[in-house]
Design a protein around this motif. Structure first.
Motif, PDB file in Angstrom:
ATOM      1  N   SER B  66       0.849  -1.197   0.000  1.00 13.71           N
ATOM      2  CA  SER B  66       0.000   0.000   0.000  1.00 13.71           C
ATOM      3  C   SER B  66       0.883   1.245   0.000  1.00 13.71           C
ATOM      4  CB  SER B  66      -0.899   0.000   1.241  1.00 13.71           C
ATOM      5  OG  SER B  66      -0.108   0.211   2.398  1.00 13.71           O
ATOM      6  N   GLU B  67       0.325   2.306  -0.560  1.00 14.78           N
ATOM      7  CA  GLU B  67       1.058   3.574  -0.579  1.00 14.78           C
ATOM      8  C   GLU B  67       1.522   3.943   0.823  1.00 14.78           C
ATOM      9  OE1 GLU B  67       1.390   5.797  -3.559  1.00 14.78           O
ATOM     10  OE2 GLU B  67       2.936   6.382  -2.158  1.00 14.78           O
ATOM     11  N   TYR B  71       5.385   3.722   0.515  1.00 16.16           N
ATOM     12  CA  TYR B  71       5.830   5.001  -0.050  1.00 16.16           C
ATOM     13  C   TYR B  71       6.198   4.865  -1.528  1.00 16.16           C
ATOM     14  CZ  TYR B  71       5.897   6.644   4.732  1.00 16.16           C
ATOM     15  OH  TYR B  71       5.533   6.985   5.993  1.00 16.16           O
ATOM     16  N   LYS B  72       5.370   4.093  -2.254  1.00 17.43           N
ATOM     17  CA  LYS B  72       5.769   3.745  -3.622  1.00 17.43           C
ATOM     18  C   LYS B  72       5.820   4.936  -4.564  1.00 17.43           C
ATOM     19  CE  LYS B  72       1.102   1.909  -4.332  1.00 17.43           C
ATOM     20  NZ  LYS B  72       0.341   0.661  -4.302  1.00 17.43           N
ATOM     21  N   SER B  73       4.980   5.968  -4.318  1.00 18.02           N
ATOM     22  CA  SER B  73       5.010   7.135  -5.201  1.00 18.02           C
ATOM     23  C   SER B  73       6.032   8.170  -4.758  1.00 18.02           C
ATOM     24  CB  SER B  73       3.632   7.818  -5.223  1.00 18.02           C
ATOM     25  OG  SER B  73       2.642   6.929  -5.630  1.00 18.02           O
ATOM     26  N   SER B 255      -4.955   5.082   1.432  1.00 14.80           N
ATOM     27  CA  SER B 255      -4.332   5.186   0.121  1.00 14.80           C
ATOM     28  C   SER B 255      -5.383   5.328  -0.981  1.00 14.80           C
ATOM     29  CB  SER B 255      -3.453   3.961  -0.138  1.00 14.80           C
ATOM     30  OG  SER B 255      -2.595   3.746   0.958  1.00 14.80           O
TER      31      SER B 255
END
Lengths: 256, 768
Positions: B66-67, B71-73, B255
């Motif tokens: 999950s975002e 912190y994928k973005s 998210s």
């Protein structure tokens, strides 16, 4: 300076939370403080008899989701009530601050105008403002047998949602007649209107004691004003000690 | 969606042959909040294993990806701008749940700020309360005693018309009162003072309020606990609250963008219990004093799934978990629900078997439940059992590593323009500013929080004569009984400038954090950042994020202040409206001797008043222009060198004890800053604007140019002050009014009572 014997018990249960500053203030004024959890009293791992002073600190015992202090009082009654009564009758000292004051009222140890009462004789009701407030207040010291050396006007912080001292007219009359009031809310400007009386207490009562002067309850927090730099105006007004110091010193001297 | 039952509560999900549509159906039905690409990646992974996953396996992976957890973005941008600012004082940076920084030879301070936005928008009281609870655990799990809380809050204006609200959106007054009550009832009960914060109103927060909460703690350096286990055979023990269905899918919920259906997702909001937390804090600190905690992490976002995954992965071990050993609030919970539940007041402790009895003893004293739920193992595989049946077997690196995106972004060009107002009555403008919600007194909020408990707050959030206090710039905590050293704490944000220019808005935020700390005499030491933004899948929002991070990084790097912890909150979007970019800083400064601290209230008549720093005609984002409805995109720009030099000069003067009072100039400009100093000191001031730069009087009075302070200095110290600090003497403390002239022309003369009345009225009708 007053010897090792002045042991003070700081009572704890879930939700009491002023114990650390209380510990420091007691230690600085010559006591040997110890944290005493109600569970340890219940299990017999600690005994009230070993102490000269019981300090019931502030906080939100059991969350204060019912009347503030009610559950703390109920647990004390269920576990160590006899010891507590004996403690008072022997002339040892109990002080309750904020939530601790609420507990002492619930227990009937205060105001105790005719001795320890079965049911509470007074109440600390919700503030007139309807919510929790944290602010500094001016207090006028009443001439009482223990607190003789406290300056006439001091400042201490209050932080509570239920601190409006209330009782029937006859009980108030008795409290006044027996000179049980220790501190009243005041201000340097003559007024005792809100916020100077922060909660709407009857007769501006902020602190009382029992007729013998060995059970003391107060809403303001002396342990948060032991040192001068704990005061909010220390960058304006110089002090040698915090105003709470006088209260702890008086307790220590009363027990010497 | 094809499933096969394995045991009661556990299903095998058939995804190996699923089409794209079927994958998205699984995603939707299981509430995973993953993208199609992520679902495909999941399918391909299980294809390589040659088997279908169980439901708990899919949920475990979705949590990790999950975002909120991965912190994928944001990670690539954070790495580029925010991470890696060198400082000799840092101990743990951006690794565990909170940053750890040196305080003195033997002690460290631990802090972090975090968002709790989505839950608070749906359920303000519970959302805000658990936001406070969560951040306390983040500090506690480093082994530190929590000693102060801060809480920056952002709402739409309290007079926002009801009829303009979107369906399902709650009115800002309801949200404001709910959030304040939530923070009050949790923070006060748990016995940690709330010492700083801000409450900011802007229409851009009408659909998405922001509730950020920060906590700072103190720990002896040799007692710092890490959130990792690097040895097999260590027991994993749950301590504190039971596990229930509250807070399931909180991270997935966080998210997503909010909609009118969000109300139905209330189960994603956890329930806090401060009276369980309070003994939990005592017990954890006692166990830490005994030296028996091998590793520790709090159960927050993602629940057990995140905690066990991250703790073991960080230490390079695997784990074996028996989920049936987890104490439950309710019967009939499926294993996957237990695994991802975000129920509050729970800690996971790694304890060696020989120390288990000591922990039992401590937990018993505080009436806390504990349960050994598993242990670490050789290797890097996680295995979960349910009454003896293996229901999950995954390599930890796949489960926790997640994904990373270089999302496309667009940076908007800011065209410089500035309208010039018709000169109005300055007295009226000042009074209007003082009674506006962003500038007016926050006393009604601040006093509902206990800022005195623990007795460490030596500089308060409200400063001045008792009963007449004004807003201070930062609070100071004296963490140790036997040391005069203090920690100054403040927060800063400026969405109004950021909305026009995200880069300069972020730079301004750093400057404001620095100004606040310096104003009380503290040297800026470290930052924690809470980055609140809209939907990162929109290029212009991603552009705002990139520019904000660049601004934060540029400014902080110049003055060598590291970001040691932080959090990113994306998807603050609803009904096609995104919040203005709002990077929030929690800033910590060090003051060597708290007896040298300075407050914002004027002290005595006859003292000189100085303005430190340069004033410029940059009115973009100012409260003055907003109030008057004038437009400007010319936002205040920080000169990094000035920020560094003025800071050093002013701290030197304060160190010599020649500054009687000091207040930073921010919202409402110089006029508001001086008015506040007058109110707090219960004394007036006379100011001559002719002593300042040459420009219009209203710009001098209301410009929000950065790196500026008002200082009060005794006449006998004036020469020395002028030697040390680049400043202009503009007036004197005196009388009972605030009087301003520009040379020989008098602009206004307002009595203190009128100032105070205007200032106190701003929120009086909205809070309570």
């Amino acid at each position: 300076m007053w010897g090792e014997s002045m042991k003070a018990a700081i009572l704890q249960m879930e939700g009491t939370n002023c114990e650390e500053e209380t510990y420091i203030a007691l230690m600085e004024s010559g006591f040997t403080p110890e944290y005493v959890h109600l569970n340890n009293l219940r299990k017999g791992k600690a005994k009230l008899d070993d102490y000269e002073l019981i300090f019931i600190p502030g906080g939100f015992s059991a969350g204060d989701y019912v009347r503030a202090g009610a559950i703390f009082a109920a647990r004390l009654k269920a576990t160590v009530w006899k010891d507590l009564v004996k403690f008072v009758e022997e002339g040892k000292f109990i002080i309750g601050v904020c939530n601790g004051f609420q507990v002492l009222i619930e227990l009937g140890l205060l105001p105790a105008t005719d001795g320890i009462s079965e049911a509470p004789e007074a109440a600390l009701m919700p503030n007139d403002s309807g919510h929790f407030e944290c602010r500094w207040v001016y207090l006028k010291s009443q001439s009482s047998k223990i607190f003789t050396d406290v300056p006439e006007m001091i400042t201490l912080p209050v932080a509570h949602a239920e601190g409006k001292f209330y009782a029937s007219e006859s009980v108030i009359e008795k409290i006044e007649a027996q000179k049980q009031v220790i501190f009243r809310y005041t201000s340097p400007y003559g007024s005792t209107e809100y916020p100077w009386n922060p909660n709407g207490s009857v007769n501006d009562i902020a602190a009382i004691m029992n007729p013998y002067g060995n059970v003391i309850g107060m809403m303001p927090h002396p342990e948060r004003a032991y040192f001068p730099y704990q005061h909010p105006d220390w960058t304006r007004n110089k002090r040698d000690t915090g105003d709470g110091y006088y209260i702890f010193r008086a307790l220590a001297e009363a027990l010497r | 969606m094809k499933v096969t039952k394995i045991v009661e509560g556990v299903y095998r999900i058939h995804i190996l042959n699923a089409t794209d549509d079927e994958l998205m159906e699984i995603n939707e039905k299981m509430g995973l909040a993953l993208s199609l690409d992520e679902m495909k990646k999941l399918r391909d992974f299980f294809a390589s294993l040659g088997r279908d996953p169980t439901d708990i396996e899919i949920h475990a992976i979705a949590q990790g990806w999950s975002e909120h957890c991965s912190y994928k973005s944001s990670k690539p941008i954070l790495r580029k701008y925010i991470f890696g600012i060198e400082s000799p004082h840092t101990i743990v940076v951006m690794q565990d749940d909170a940053g750890v920084v040196e305080f003195d030879e033997d002690h460290a301070y631990v802090f972090k700020i975090e968002s709790h936005n989505h839950p608070s928008a749906v359920e303000p009281y519970g959302g805000a309360a658990t936001g406070v609870g969560g951040i306390i655990r983040d500090v506690l799990n480093m082994g530190a005693k929590p000693i102060a809380l801060v809480d920056p809050l952002f709402f739409a204006p309290p007079d926002y018309p009801y009829e303009k609200l979107n369906p399902g959106i709650k009115h800002p007054r309801y949200l404001l009162n709910g959030v304040v009550a939530g923070i009050r009832d949790y923070g006060n009960r748990v016995g940690i003072p709330t010492v700083a914060g801000m409450t900011y109103f802007h229409e851009g927060f009408v659909n998405n309020i922001l509730v950020n909460a920060g906590c700072i703690g103190i720990v002896r350096k040799d007692k710092i606990v890490r959130s990792r286990v690097d040895k097999p055979g260590v027991l994993l023990v749950m301590l504190g609250g039971r596990t229930g269905r509250d807070g399931i899918h909180g991270v997935n919920f966080a998210s997503k963008i909010l909609s009118e259906k969000s109300e139905e997702e209330k189960q994603a909001v956890q329930l806090g219990n401060p009276i369980l937390k309070e003994p939990l804090i005592h017990a954890v600190l006692e166990a830490n004093d005994e030296g028996i905690i091998y590793g520790m992490k709090d159960l927050g976002g993602g629940g057990l799934s995140s905690v066990i995954g991250e703790m073991c992965h960080a230490g390079g071990v695997g784990a074996e978990i028996h989920l049936d050993k987890v104490p439950l609030k309710e019967e009939g919970m499926a294993p996957w629900e237990i695994w991802v539940s975000e129920s509050q007041e729970r800690m996971l402790l790694a304890i060696e078997e020989k120390h288990l009895d000591i922990l039992h003893e401590i937990a018993g004293k505080w009436d806390l439940e504990m349960s050994v739920i598993g242990k670490t193992t050789e290797g890097s595989v996680l295995k979960i059992f349910w009454y003896g049946e293996k229901i999950l077997e995954l390599p930890l690196d796949f489960m926790t590593a997640g994904v990373e995106y270089n999302r496309p972004y667009k940076i908007k060009k800011v065209k410089q323009m500035q309208e010039i107002p018709v000169e109005e009555n300055y007295r009226n403008i000042l009074l209007k500013l003082l009674s506006s919600v962003n500038i007016g007194s926050k006393e009604y909020i601040v006093r509902q929080y206990d800022h005195e408990v623990q007795g460490r707050t030596v500089i308060k959030p409200l400063q001045g004569e008792i009963g007449f206090e004004t807003h201070g710039d930062a609070a100071i905590i004296k963490p140790l009984k036997d040391s005069w050293k203090g920690l100054a704490v403040t927060v800063a944000a400026n969405p109004q400038i950021g909305e026009i220019d995200p880069y300069w808005g972020a730079v301004y935020t750093v400057d404001e954090a620095v100004r606040n700390l310096v104003a009380v005499g503290a040297k800026p030491h470290s930052f924690s950042d809470c980055l609140n933004f809209g939907n990162p899948e929109r290029e212009e929002i991603m552009g705002e994020f990139v520019e904000s991070c660049r601004g934060l990084g540029d400014a902080a790097r110049y003055i060598h202040i590291p970001f040691v912890s932080g959090n990113v909150s994306f998807y603050n979007e609803a009904f096609n409206r995104n919040i203005p970019p709002t990077p929030v800083l929690m800033a910590v400064g060090i003051i060597e001797d708290i007896r040298k601290a300075v407050t914002a209230d004027f002290k005595s008549a006859g003292n000189y008043i100085y303005i430190v720093g340069d004033t410029r005609e940059e009115m973009g984002g100012s409260e003055y222009y907003r109030l008057m409805g004038y437009k400007s995109t010319t936002v205040p720009k920080v000169r990094f060198e000035d920020m560094k030099n003025r800071t050093e000069e002013l701290l030197k003067a304060m160190g010599e004890g020649i500054v009687e009072s000091c207040h930073d100039i921010s919202h409402g400009g110089m006029a508001v800053a001086i008015a506040e100093m007058c109110m707090g000191g219960k004394i007036g001031a006379e100011i001559d604007l002719a002593k300042m730069e040459f420009m219009r009087a209203d710009f001098k009075l209301f410009s929000e140019s950065p790196t500026r302070w008002i200082c009060e200095v005794k006449p006998e110290n004036a020469e020395r002050f002028e030697e040390l600090v680049k400043a202009r003497r503009i007036g004197q403390v005196s009388g009972e009014t605030f009087r301003v002239r520009d040379g020989r022309r008098w602009l206004f003369n307002v009595h203190l009572n009128i100032l105070r009345n205007a200032w106190s009225s701003a929120l009086r009708d909205y809070v309570g």
